[in-house]
Structures are given as structure tokens and as C-alpha cells.
Design a protein around this motif. Structure first.
Motif, PDB file in Angstrom:
ATOM      1  N   LEU A  22      -2.747  -2.919  -7.618  1.00  0.00           N
ATOM      2  CA  LEU A  22      -2.242  -4.267  -6.857  1.00  0.00           C
ATOM      3  C   LEU A  22      -2.885  -5.421  -7.025  1.00  0.00           C
ATOM      4  O   LEU A  22      -4.085  -5.651  -7.273  1.00  0.00           O
ATOM      5  CB  LEU A  22      -2.416  -4.059  -5.097  1.00  0.00           C
ATOM      6  N   ALA A  23      -1.935  -6.736  -7.054  1.00  0.00           N
ATOM      7  CA  ALA A  23      -2.412  -8.081  -7.278  1.00  0.00           C
ATOM      8  C   ALA A  23      -1.739  -8.847  -6.475  1.00  0.00           C
ATOM      9  O   ALA A  23      -0.495  -8.657  -6.353  1.00  0.00           O
ATOM     10  CB  ALA A  23      -2.455  -8.289  -8.927  1.00  0.00           C
ATOM     11  N   ALA A  24      -2.512 -10.067  -6.193  1.00  0.00           N
ATOM     12  CA  ALA A  24      -1.627 -10.980  -5.571  1.00  0.00           C
ATOM     13  C   ALA A  24      -1.025 -11.809  -6.299  1.00  0.00           C
ATOM     14  O   ALA A  24      -1.265 -12.173  -7.614  1.00  0.00           O
ATOM     15  CB  ALA A  24      -2.851 -11.898  -4.569  1.00  0.00           C
ATOM     16  N   THR A  25       0.185 -12.334  -5.975  1.00  0.00           N
ATOM     17  CA  THR A  25       1.081 -13.232  -6.703  1.00  0.00           C
ATOM     18  C   THR A  25       1.138 -14.453  -5.891  1.00  0.00           C
ATOM     19  O   THR A  25       0.682 -14.378  -4.698  1.00  0.00           O
ATOM     20  CB  THR A  25       2.662 -12.589  -6.856  1.00  0.00           C
ATOM     21  N   GLY A  26       1.745 -15.592  -6.265  1.00  0.00           N
ATOM     22  CA  GLY A  26       2.168 -16.897  -5.450  1.00  0.00           C
ATOM     23  C   GLY A  26       2.820 -16.440  -4.227  1.00  0.00           C
ATOM     24  O   GLY A  26       2.476 -17.237  -3.186  1.00  0.00           O
TER      25      GLY A  26
ATOM     26  N   VAL B 284       2.736  -4.409  -7.442  1.00  0.00           N
ATOM     27  CA  VAL B 284       2.246  -3.328  -7.736  1.00  0.00           C
ATOM     28  C   VAL B 284       2.644  -2.884  -8.948  1.00  0.00           C
ATOM     29  O   VAL B 284       3.752  -2.969  -9.433  1.00  0.00           O
ATOM     30  CB  VAL B 284       2.781  -2.359  -6.549  1.00  0.00           C
ATOM     31  N   GLU B 285       1.865  -2.423  -9.925  1.00  0.00           N
ATOM     32  CA  GLU B 285       1.887  -1.981 -11.050  1.00  0.00           C
ATOM     33  C   GLU B 285       1.793  -0.562 -11.252  1.00  0.00           C
ATOM     34  O   GLU B 285       0.503  -0.039 -10.846  1.00  0.00           O
ATOM     35  CB  GLU B 285       1.202  -2.838 -12.112  1.00  0.00           C
ATOM     36  N   ALA B 286       2.361   0.118 -12.093  1.00  0.00           N
ATOM     37  CA  ALA B 286       1.975   1.811 -12.307  1.00  0.00           C
ATOM     38  C   ALA B 286       2.382   1.962 -13.745  1.00  0.00           C
ATOM     39  O   ALA B 286       3.497   1.732 -14.339  1.00  0.00           O
ATOM     40  CB  ALA B 286       2.774   2.798 -11.416  1.00  0.00           C
ATOM     41  N   ASP B 287       1.408   2.492 -14.470  1.00  0.00           N
ATOM     42  CA  ASP B 287       1.620   3.166 -15.765  1.00  0.00           C
ATOM     43  C   ASP B 287       2.468   4.334 -15.749  1.00  0.00           C
ATOM     44  O   ASP B 287       2.312   5.221 -14.894  1.00  0.00           O
ATOM     45  CB  ASP B 287       0.286   3.371 -16.638  1.00  0.00           C
ATOM     46  N   LEU B 288       3.457   4.280 -16.733  1.00  0.00           N
ATOM     47  CA  LEU B 288       4.377   5.603 -16.633  1.00  0.00           C
ATOM     48  C   LEU B 288       3.657   6.764 -17.595  1.00  0.00           C
ATOM     49  O   LEU B 288       3.311   6.252 -18.620  1.00  0.00           O
ATOM     50  CB  LEU B 288       5.810   5.237 -17.108  1.00  0.00           C
ATOM     51  N   PRO B 289       3.892   7.996 -17.220  1.00  0.00           N
ATOM     52  CA  PRO B 289       3.762   9.047 -18.026  1.00  0.00           C
ATOM     53  C   PRO B 289       4.615   9.055 -19.125  1.00  0.00           C
ATOM     54  O   PRO B 289       5.605   8.608 -19.234  1.00  0.00           O
ATOM     55  CB  PRO B 289       3.876  10.291 -17.110  1.00  0.00           C
ATOM     56  N   THR B 290       4.304   9.675 -20.271  1.00  0.00           N
ATOM     57  CA  THR B 290       5.063   9.822 -21.509  1.00  0.00           C
ATOM     58  C   THR B 290       6.131  10.563 -21.251  1.00  0.00           C
ATOM     59  O   THR B 290       7.542  10.408 -21.647  1.00  0.00           O
ATOM     60  CB  THR B 290       4.491  10.224 -22.511  1.00  0.00           C
TER      61      THR B 290
ATOM     62  N   ALA C 242       0.809  -1.313  -0.179  1.00  0.00           N
ATOM     63  CA  ALA C 242      -0.049   0.078   0.074  1.00  0.00           C
ATOM     64  C   ALA C 242       0.731   1.282  -0.133  1.00  0.00           C
ATOM     65  O   ALA C 242       0.708   2.303  -1.005  1.00  0.00           O
ATOM     66  CB  ALA C 242      -1.037   0.054   1.029  1.00  0.00           C
ATOM     67  N   ALA C 243       1.921   1.230   0.644  1.00  0.00           N
ATOM     68  CA  ALA C 243       2.817   2.265   0.710  1.00  0.00           C
ATOM     69  C   ALA C 243       3.483   2.448  -0.551  1.00  0.00           C
ATOM     70  O   ALA C 243       3.598   3.586  -1.044  1.00  0.00           O
ATOM     71  CB  ALA C 243       3.892   2.318   2.028  1.00  0.00           C
ATOM     72  N   LEU C 244       3.845   1.629  -1.103  1.00  0.00           N
ATOM     73  CA  LEU C 244       4.430   1.707  -2.503  1.00  0.00           C
ATOM     74  C   LEU C 244       3.536   2.003  -3.618  1.00  0.00           C
ATOM     75  O   LEU C 244       3.819   2.932  -4.342  1.00  0.00           O
ATOM     76  CB  LEU C 244       5.321   0.196  -2.933  1.00  0.00           C
ATOM     77  N   ALA C 245       2.434   1.533  -3.400  1.00  0.00           N
ATOM     78  CA  ALA C 245       1.441   1.931  -4.441  1.00  0.00           C
ATOM     79  C   ALA C 245       1.012   3.524  -4.372  1.00  0.00           C
ATOM     80  O   ALA C 245       0.876   4.421  -5.349  1.00  0.00           O
ATOM     81  CB  ALA C 245       0.103   1.096  -4.175  1.00  0.00           C
ATOM     82  N   ALA C 246       0.928   3.976  -3.065  1.00  0.00           N
ATOM     83  CA  ALA C 246       0.729   5.406  -2.833  1.00  0.00           C
ATOM     84  C   ALA C 246       1.886   6.272  -3.433  1.00  0.00           C
ATOM     85  O   ALA C 246       1.795   7.375  -3.920  1.00  0.00           O
ATOM     86  CB  ALA C 246       0.831   5.658  -1.441  1.00  0.00           C
ATOM     87  N   LEU C 247       3.175   5.882  -3.204  1.00  0.00           N
ATOM     88  CA  LEU C 247       4.463   6.569  -3.847  1.00  0.00           C
ATOM     89  C   LEU C 247       4.348   6.378  -5.229  1.00  0.00           C
ATOM     90  O   LEU C 247       4.671   7.465  -5.855  1.00  0.00           O
ATOM     91  CB  LEU C 247       5.779   5.902  -3.130  1.00  0.00           C
ATOM     92  N   LEU C 248       4.208   5.508  -6.000  1.00  0.00           N
ATOM     93  CA  LEU C 248       3.941   5.306  -7.165  1.00  0.00           C
ATOM     94  C   LEU C 248       2.986   6.161  -7.878  1.00  0.00           C
ATOM     95  O   LEU C 248       2.998   6.853  -8.936  1.00  0.00           O
ATOM     96  CB  LEU C 248       3.893   3.728  -7.778  1.00  0.00           C
TER      97      LEU C 248
END
Length: 121
Positions: free
Chosen positions: A29-33, A38-44, A13-19
Motif C-alpha cells: 500500500l502507498a499513499a497517492t495525491g 494497492v499493488e500486487a505482484d502476479l504469479p507466473t 486494506a480489504a482490497l490488499a487482503a483480497l489481492l
């Protein structure tokens, strides 16, 4: 009754907020095994300060990477369910010089691995 957040969930959650703050786009956010991704789309356009903030956030995970597709770029970071419970800290200030380069040191921790392919380990 809701269960308490795990340390991995708190870190994710902290990393998602920073990104989200760095990119201006909500992170996913998605669970992995083995934990949480945490995924974030980058601006151009990535000014040096934004680039430094993104790298700092990515370095706080167990693994991180970059995916390039026809529609844009995405960065991701994975947090393992079991990790050292060191807190995520705010990035160190970055000084941008007249030539667009920046200086400063990140504060991220973790055994980071950079992967620029669509393949995960």
C-alpha cells in the motif's frame, strides 16, 4: 492515540487482503495525491479462478492497471480519499469448465479504468 481509519483506508486494506489471498504474495500500500494505491505482484501462472478474483478486486477501485517489467507483472488499484462507501464484497463463485475458461460475474463497484502502461492518469 491513533486516529480512526478512513473509509478509503478500510477499502484499501480489504482490497490488499483480497489481492494477497488471490496471488499468495503480500500486497503493498502507498499513499497517492488523491488516495491510496494497492499493488500486487502476479504469479507466473494464473488459473481462471485466480484471474477472476484479481479482476474483481481491481474493479472495486477508482482506477486500476497492469505493469509488465523484466522481473514480472504487477497489478495496481487506486482508491480515492472520497468515494461512495459501498462495502467490498466477496467475489461471486466462478465455474471453471474443462477447457479452462470460467464463468461468473464479479461484484466490484467503482468507475474503473484499465491502463496497461506504466503511465498513470
Amino acid at each position: 492515540m491513533c486516529s480512526a481509519e478512513t473509509p478509503a483506508e478500510t477499502r484499501a486494506a480489504a482490497l490488499a487482503a483480497l489481492l494477497t489471498a488471490a496471488t499468495g504474495v503480500p500486497s503493498r500500500l502507498a499513499a497517492t495525491g488523491a488516495g491510496i494505491r494497492v499493488e500486487a505482484d502476479l504469479p507466473t501462472e494464473l488459473p481462471p479462478v485466480t484471474f477472476a478474483a484479481i479482476l474483481d478486486a481491481l474493479s472495486a477501485g477508482a482506477r486500476y492497471g497492469h505493469q509488465r517489467t523484466d522481473v514480472g507483472d504487477t497489478v495496481w488499484v487506486e482508491i480515492d480519499d472520497e468515494f461512495d462507501d459501498e462495502p467490498v464484497t466477496e467475489p461471486e463463485p466462478v465455474t471453471v469448465t474443462g477447457d479452462g475458461t470460467g464463468t461468473g460475474e464479479g461484484t466490484g463497484t467503482g468507475d474503473a479504468h484499465h491502463d496497461e502502461t506504466d503511465q498513470e492518469e
